[in-house]
Design a protein around this motif. Structure first.
Motif, PDB file in Angstrom:
ATOM      1  N   PHE A  97      -6.595  76.051  46.837  1.00 60.06           N
ATOM      2  CA  PHE A  97      -5.782  76.825  45.909  1.00 60.06           C
ATOM      3  C   PHE A  97      -4.360  76.307  46.079  1.00 60.06           C
ATOM      4  O   PHE A  97      -3.665  76.633  47.038  1.00 60.06           O
ATOM      5  N   VAL A  98      -3.924  75.442  45.180  1.00 60.22           N
ATOM      6  CA  VAL A  98      -2.690  74.678  45.342  1.00 60.22           C
ATOM      7  C   VAL A  98      -1.510  75.441  44.746  1.00 60.22           C
ATOM      8  O   VAL A  98      -1.571  75.921  43.606  1.00 60.22           O
ATOM      9  N   ILE A  99      -0.439  75.525  45.514  1.00 60.21           N
ATOM     10  CA  ILE A  99       0.774  76.227  45.097  1.00 60.21           C
ATOM     11  C   ILE A  99       1.941  75.247  45.166  1.00 60.21           C
ATOM     12  O   ILE A  99       2.174  74.628  46.208  1.00 60.21           O
ATOM     13  N   ARG A 100       2.655  75.082  44.076  1.00 58.71           N
ATOM     14  CA  ARG A 100       3.910  74.340  44.101  1.00 58.71           C
ATOM     15  C   ARG A 100       4.979  75.245  43.509  1.00 58.71           C
ATOM     16  O   ARG A 100       4.683  76.129  42.701  1.00 58.71           O
ATOM     17  N   SER A 144      12.777  69.799  42.312  1.00 58.33           N
ATOM     18  CA  SER A 144      11.907  70.810  41.733  1.00 58.33           C
ATOM     19  C   SER A 144      10.450  70.449  41.999  1.00 58.33           C
ATOM     20  O   SER A 144      10.135  69.368  42.498  1.00 58.33           O
ATOM     21  N   MET A 145       9.570  71.368  41.635  1.00 58.33           N
ATOM     22  CA  MET A 145       8.146  71.120  41.852  1.00 58.33           C
ATOM     23  C   MET A 145       7.610  70.009  40.972  1.00 58.33           C
ATOM     24  O   MET A 145       6.489  69.514  41.196  1.00 58.33           O
ATOM     25  N   ASP A 146       8.372  69.566  39.982  1.00 59.35           N
ATOM     26  CA  ASP A 146       7.921  68.505  39.089  1.00 59.35           C
ATOM     27  C   ASP A 146       7.595  67.217  39.833  1.00 59.35           C
ATOM     28  O   ASP A 146       6.816  66.390  39.342  1.00 59.35           O
ATOM     29  N   TRP A 147       8.213  67.024  40.994  1.00 58.69           N
ATOM     30  CA  TRP A 147       7.981  65.788  41.746  1.00 58.69           C
ATOM     31  C   TRP A 147       6.564  65.719  42.299  1.00 58.69           C
ATOM     32  O   TRP A 147       6.078  64.637  42.623  1.00 58.69           O
ATOM     33  N   TRP A 148       5.892  66.857  42.432  1.00 58.25           N
ATOM     34  CA  TRP A 148       4.465  66.849  42.777  1.00 58.25           C
ATOM     35  C   TRP A 148       3.689  66.663  41.476  1.00 58.25           C
ATOM     36  O   TRP A 148       3.589  67.576  40.670  1.00 58.25           O
ATOM     37  N   ASP A 149       3.166  65.482  41.267  1.00 57.10           N
ATOM     38  CA  ASP A 149       2.529  65.124  40.008  1.00 57.10           C
ATOM     39  C   ASP A 149       1.423  66.110  39.629  1.00 57.10           C
ATOM     40  O   ASP A 149       0.643  66.558  40.480  1.00 57.10           O
ATOM     41  N   ASP A 150       1.347  66.441  38.336  1.00 65.86           N
ATOM     42  CA  ASP A 150       0.335  67.384  37.858  1.00 65.86           C
ATOM     43  C   ASP A 150      -1.074  66.951  38.266  1.00 65.86           C
ATOM     44  O   ASP A 150      -1.883  67.758  38.746  1.00 65.86           O
ATOM     45  N   GLU A 151      -1.379  65.682  38.046  1.00 63.26           N
ATOM     46  CA  GLU A 151      -2.728  65.198  38.346  1.00 63.26           C
ATOM     47  C   GLU A 151      -2.994  65.200  39.842  1.00 63.26           C
ATOM     48  O   GLU A 151      -4.113  65.477  40.280  1.00 63.26           O
ATOM     49  N   PHE A 152      -1.995  64.905  40.649  1.00 64.55           N
ATOM     50  CA  PHE A 152      -2.135  64.976  42.103  1.00 64.55           C
ATOM     51  C   PHE A 152      -2.502  66.401  42.515  1.00 64.55           C
ATOM     52  O   PHE A 152      -3.411  66.614  43.337  1.00 64.55           O
ATOM     53  N   CYS A 153      -1.834  67.386  41.934  1.00 63.75           N
ATOM     54  CA  CYS A 153      -2.134  68.786  42.248  1.00 63.75           C
ATOM     55  C   CYS A 153      -3.551  69.154  41.804  1.00 63.75           C
ATOM     56  O   CYS A 153      -4.280  69.863  42.516  1.00 63.75           O
ATOM     57  N   ARG A 180      -6.089  67.186  41.584  1.00 66.50           N
ATOM     58  CA  ARG A 180      -7.063  66.552  42.478  1.00 66.50           C
ATOM     59  C   ARG A 180      -7.146  67.288  43.815  1.00 66.50           C
ATOM     60  O   ARG A 180      -8.233  67.402  44.396  1.00 66.50           O
ATOM     61  N   LEU A 181      -6.022  67.780  44.301  1.00 69.13           N
ATOM     62  CA  LEU A 181      -6.067  68.605  45.503  1.00 69.13           C
ATOM     63  C   LEU A 181      -6.912  69.853  45.251  1.00 69.13           C
ATOM     64  O   LEU A 181      -7.739  70.243  46.081  1.00 69.13           O
ATOM     65  N   ALA A 182      -6.701  70.485  44.094  1.00 68.47           N
ATOM     66  CA  ALA A 182      -7.465  71.680  43.759  1.00 68.47           C
ATOM     67  C   ALA A 182      -8.949  71.365  43.620  1.00 68.47           C
ATOM     68  O   ALA A 182      -9.810  72.142  44.056  1.00 68.47           O
ATOM     69  N   ALA A 183      -9.256  70.215  43.023  1.00 73.45           N
ATOM     70  CA  ALA A 183     -10.654  69.818  42.870  1.00 73.45           C
ATOM     71  C   ALA A 183     -11.310  69.581  44.224  1.00 73.45           C
ATOM     72  O   ALA A 183     -12.537  69.655  44.348  1.00 73.45           O
ATOM     73  N   GLY A 184     -10.488  69.313  45.243  1.00 67.20           N
ATOM     74  CA  GLY A 184     -11.006  69.122  46.593  1.00 67.20           C
ATOM     75  C   GLY A 184     -11.218  70.419  47.340  1.00 67.20           C
ATOM     76  O   GLY A 184     -11.484  70.403  48.550  1.00 67.20           O
ATOM     77  N   GLY A 185     -11.078  71.548  46.648  1.00 62.42           N
ATOM     78  CA  GLY A 185     -11.365  72.830  47.282  1.00 62.42           C
ATOM     79  C   GLY A 185     -10.145  73.513  47.869  1.00 62.42           C
ATOM     80  O   GLY A 185     -10.232  74.124  48.942  1.00 62.42           O
ATOM     81  N   PHE A 187      -2.747  75.917  41.062  1.00 65.36           N
ATOM     82  CA  PHE A 187      -3.871  75.136  40.535  1.00 65.36           C
ATOM     83  C   PHE A 187      -5.120  75.545  41.301  1.00 65.36           C
ATOM     84  O   PHE A 187      -5.108  75.619  42.524  1.00 65.36           O
ATOM     85  N   GLY A 188      -6.203  75.777  40.578  1.00 67.30           N
ATOM     86  CA  GLY A 188      -7.451  76.076  41.231  1.00 67.30           C
ATOM     87  C   GLY A 188      -7.714  77.558  41.390  1.00 67.30           C
ATOM     88  O   GLY A 188      -7.020  78.409  40.816  1.00 67.30           O
ATOM     89  N   GLU A 189      -8.711  77.860  42.186  1.00 70.27           N
ATOM     90  CA  GLU A 189      -9.188  79.230  42.335  1.00 70.27           C
ATOM     91  C   GLU A 189      -8.591  79.890  43.572  1.00 70.27           C
ATOM     92  O   GLU A 189      -8.508  79.284  44.644  1.00 70.27           O
ATOM     93  N   ARG A 190      -8.196  81.148  43.420  1.00 73.75           N
ATOM     94  CA  ARG A 190      -7.582  81.881  44.529  1.00 73.75           C
ATOM     95  C   ARG A 190      -8.532  82.095  45.689  1.00 73.75           C
ATOM     96  O   ARG A 190      -8.103  82.443  46.791  1.00 73.75           O
ATOM     97  N   THR A 191      -9.816  81.923  45.454  1.00 72.14           N
ATOM     98  CA  THR A 191     -10.788  82.097  46.531  1.00 72.14           C
ATOM     99  C   THR A 191     -10.830  80.899  47.484  1.00 72.14           C
ATOM    100  O   THR A 191     -11.424  80.981  48.554  1.00 72.14           O
ATOM    101  N   GLU A 192     -10.201  79.790  47.090  1.00 71.07           N
ATOM    102  CA  GLU A 192     -10.181  78.602  47.939  1.00 71.07           C
ATOM    103  C   GLU A 192      -9.041  78.700  48.959  1.00 71.07           C
ATOM    104  O   GLU A 192      -8.082  79.457  48.770  1.00 71.07           O
ATOM    105  N   PRO A 193      -9.104  77.931  50.042  1.00 73.99           N
ATOM    106  CA  PRO A 193      -8.015  77.941  51.023  1.00 73.99           C
ATOM    107  C   PRO A 193      -6.689  77.542  50.373  1.00 73.99           C
ATOM    108  O   PRO A 193      -6.633  76.544  49.652  1.00 73.99           O
ATOM    109  N   PRO A 194      -5.614  78.307  50.606  1.00 70.33           N
ATOM    110  CA  PRO A 194      -4.334  78.007  49.956  1.00 70.33           C
ATOM    111  C   PRO A 194      -3.632  76.804  50.578  1.00 70.33           C
ATOM    112  O   PRO A 194      -3.689  76.579  51.790  1.00 70.33           O
ATOM    113  N   LEU A 195      -2.953  76.032  49.727  1.00 71.64           N
ATOM    114  CA  LEU A 195      -2.185  74.864  50.148  1.00 71.64           C
ATOM    115  C   LEU A 195      -0.835  74.919  49.452  1.00 71.64           C
ATOM    116  O   LEU A 195      -0.765  74.946  48.223  1.00 71.64           O
TER     117      LEU A 195
END
Length: 301
Positions: A57-60, A39-48, A50-55, A22-30
């Motif tokens: 690059f979110v990886i699940r 599975s990664m489904d337990w990390w809610d889509d919207e939660f991910c 919002r993390l990406a919107a906070g700057g 989620f988000g842009e690869r230019t942002e710090p990776p998380l």
């Protein structure tokens, strides 16, 4: 929000791992590390998002034996170290030299091991609903569910009794009901309601090859050799988020983590059990993870 979301399969350590960003690869990776047999489904889509919107690059990703990642037959002999190496392999596949690690339960144990054994791969550490250097003698019973940790042994030597032993994990209706029962048993007043849990459980089931095998194999894998005595070497900013109602790891567990990891900070999630942080505490959790000014801490239990 206009954020880029991409799901893909990638070769990692001789298997195929499904991951999503989620988000842009230019942002710090998380990197988000899910719990046991999750599975990664337990990390809610919207939660991910919002993390990406906070700057960030979110990886699940799906642990091996979960979601769309490579499944294994019941009794497979991979280890907790293999699970850690899969997490590192996900970063390697994406060309990420180091990331912010956010781990829940088993994922928190894997994140601790990475921070100890591969410190150059960690920017910051967030440990949610986990314990200090999980080892074969450190795992308590999960109240209400009855899951217990076992040492790493062949599957023929293992028998793990749970409150959902009668669930037929190959049957969609039975498995979905079993997942809902487990989440409710270890949750709290903010745990999602039955319709929302049902949608999540159905998604988890539909993306899984063999839930019964995954549950057994992850328990048999364990967490690898204990690292508790090495946690004092961690020198990255460490945040510990822990529910006040967590029955699997009562308050002494996060307190011990905070004691042994230098400079770590313990933040209580009021009314939260042993669960992925529910929506009711997202504002607090996102604020803490993203490093913005923190809300007042909840009183310790």
């Amino acid at each position: 929000m206009g954020l880029v979301v991409t799901e893909t399969m990638m070769p990692v350590n001789g298997i195929q791992v499904c991951l999503e960003t989620f988000g842009e690869r230019t942002e710090p990776p998380l990197l988000l590390l899910a719990g046991e047999a999750s599975s990664m489904d337990w990390w809610d889509d919207e939660f991910c998002r919002r993390l990406a919107a906070g700057g960030r690059f979110v990886i699940r990703y799906d642990h091996r034996d979960t979601g769309r990642s490579t499944p294994f037959p019941a009794g497979a002999t991979y280890s907790g170290v293999d699970l850690m190496n899969d997490a590192l392999g996900v970063l390697d596949a994406l060309g990420v030299p180091a990331a912010h690690l956010v781990g829940l339960s088993l994922g928190g144990a894997l994140a601790q091991r990475i921070a100890v054994e591969h410190p150059h791969r960690v920017l910051t550490l967030t440990l949610i609903a986990t314990s200090a250097g999980l080892g074969p003698d450190a795992m308590p019973v999960l109240a209400g569910v009855g899951a217990v940790a076992v040492r790493t042994v062949p599957a023929t030597e293992v028998r793990v009794r749970t409150a959902t032993d009668e669930v037929d994990w190959s049957n969609r209706r039975s498995a979905v009901a079993g997942i809902i029962a487990e989440v409710r048993a270890r949750g709290g007043p903010f745990t999602p309601d039955e319709p929302q849990l049902r949608r999540l459980a159905e998604r988890v089931y539909d993306r899984s090859a063999d839930l019964a095998a995954a549950r057994l194999n992850h328990r048999c894998a364990g967490y690898g050799p204990p690292v508790r005595d090495r946690l004092a070497a961690i020198d990255v900013p460490t945040l510990i988020l822990h529910g006040t109602l967590d029955q699997r790891f009562p308050s002494e567990h996060p307190r011990e983590l905070a004691r042994v990891i230098p400079g770590s900070r313990l933040v209580w999630l009021e009314g939260v059990g042993h669960e992925v942080p529910p929506r009711a505490v997202w504002a607090q959790v996102l604020t803490e993870i993203l490093g913005e000014p923190a809300e007042p801490l909840s009183p310790a239990p």
